[in-house]
Design a protein around this motif. Structure first.
Motif, mmCIF file in Angstrom:
data_model
loop_
_atom_site.group_PDB
_atom_site.id
_atom_site.type_symbol
_atom_site.label_atom_id
_atom_site.label_comp_id
_atom_site.label_asym_id
_atom_site.label_seq_id
_atom_site.Cartn_x
_atom_site.Cartn_y
_atom_site.Cartn_z
ATOM 1 N N LYS A 1 3.239 -1.921 -0.418
ATOM 2 C CA LYS A 1 2.323 -0.794 -0.300
ATOM 3 C C LYS A 1 1.314 -0.872 -1.436
ATOM 4 C CE LYS A 1 2.125 4.229 -0.141
ATOM 5 N NZ LYS A 1 2.898 5.481 -0.192
ATOM 6 N N HIS A 2 0.050 -0.681 -1.086
ATOM 7 C CA HIS A 2 -0.980 -0.657 -2.124
ATOM 8 C C HIS A 2 -1.033 0.747 -2.713
ATOM 9 C CE1 HIS A 2 -4.777 -1.112 -4.209
ATOM 10 N NE2 HIS A 2 -4.600 -2.416 -4.059
ATOM 11 N N PRO A 3 -0.944 0.885 -4.045
ATOM 12 C CA PRO A 3 -0.871 2.219 -4.653
ATOM 13 C C PRO A 3 -2.144 3.048 -4.482
ATOM 14 C CG PRO A 3 -0.988 0.519 -6.344
ATOM 15 C CD PRO A 3 -0.851 -0.178 -5.033
ATOM 16 N N VAL B 1 0.865 -9.465 -4.417
ATOM 17 C CA VAL B 1 1.177 -8.937 -5.752
ATOM 18 C C VAL B 1 -0.053 -9.008 -6.650
ATOM 19 C CG1 VAL B 1 2.578 -9.325 -7.826
ATOM 20 C CG2 VAL B 1 3.642 -9.379 -5.570
ATOM 21 N N ALA B 2 -0.816 -10.098 -6.552
ATOM 22 C CA ALA B 2 -2.028 -10.241 -7.349
ATOM 23 C C ALA B 2 -3.080 -9.188 -6.982
ATOM 24 C CB ALA B 2 -2.617 -11.641 -7.171
ATOM 25 N N LYS B 3 -3.062 -8.729 -5.731
ATOM 26 C CA LYS B 3 -4.000 -7.690 -5.289
ATOM 27 C C LYS B 3 -3.516 -6.288 -5.643
ATOM 28 C CE LYS B 3 -5.750 -10.391 -1.417
ATOM 29 N NZ LYS B 3 -5.752 -10.543 0.043
ATOM 30 N N VAL C 1 6.337 -3.146 -4.067
ATOM 31 C CA VAL C 1 7.426 -3.154 -3.090
ATOM 32 C C VAL C 1 7.717 -1.728 -2.633
ATOM 33 C CG1 VAL C 1 9.852 -3.687 -2.698
ATOM 34 C CG2 VAL C 1 8.442 -5.217 -4.086
ATOM 35 N N GLN C 2 7.598 -1.487 -1.342
ATOM 36 C CA GLN C 2 7.929 -0.188 -0.747
ATOM 37 C C GLN C 2 9.383 -0.183 -0.304
ATOM 38 O OE1 GLN C 2 6.072 2.544 -0.535
ATOM 39 N NE2 GLN C 2 7.518 3.732 0.649
ATOM 40 N N VAL D 1 7.050 -5.231 -8.366
ATOM 41 C CA VAL D 1 7.111 -3.875 -8.900
ATOM 42 C C VAL D 1 7.478 -2.944 -7.757
ATOM 43 C CG1 VAL D 1 5.793 -2.042 -10.016
ATOM 44 C CG2 VAL D 1 5.355 -4.425 -10.607
ATOM 45 N N LYS D 2 8.457 -2.101 -7.991
ATOM 46 C CA LYS D 2 8.899 -1.111 -6.994
ATOM 47 C C LYS D 2 7.912 0.047 -6.962
ATOM 48 C CE LYS D 2 12.399 0.261 -4.314
ATOM 49 N NZ LYS D 2 12.485 -0.208 -2.982
#
Length: 113
Positions: A9-11, A83-85, A89-90, A110-111
């Motif tokens: 998931k993108h934050p 991850v670079a973008k 982790v959802q 990263v969670k």
């Protein structure tokens, strides 16, 4: 079939992207199309061009070797790009822990909160 699945998931945007972990059977059988359908234009173009170039110089046999190579590495490359973008982790559907997958993928996962 991949042995694990991670949903990223993108934050900022909230978009979800599923990512299988392990050998990519779809890349083996369908070459660059799985990358294209995932919206991964960069790797779709690289797989397509490399398969064409190698296939031309080896009378087609090299394209099969390239397909096997990308099937082994593509899912790992896709996860590293996510991850670079900034994706986090959802959910994790795996028999392995997050730490075990991190060491296998060689990337820090990263969670999401």
């Amino acid at each position: 079939m991949a042995h694990s699945h991670i949903v990223f998931k993108h934050p900022s945007f909230g978009s979800l992207k599923p990512a299988p972990v392990g050998f990519s059977w779809t890349t083996l059988f369908f070459n660059f199309f799985p990358a294209l359908f995932r919206g991964d234009i960069k790797w779709a173009a690289i797989i397509f061009l490399l398969s064409i170039v190698v296939g031309l110089f080896t009378a087609g046999f090299g394209a099969f070797v390239a397909a096997i190579s990308f099937a082994v590495f593509y899912n790992k490359l896709y996860i590293k790009d996510l991850v670079a973008k900034g994706y986090q982790v959802q959910t994790l559907q795996s028999q392995y822990t997050l730490e075990q997958l991190q060491s296998q993928l060689e990337v820090v996962l990263v969670k999401a909160d």
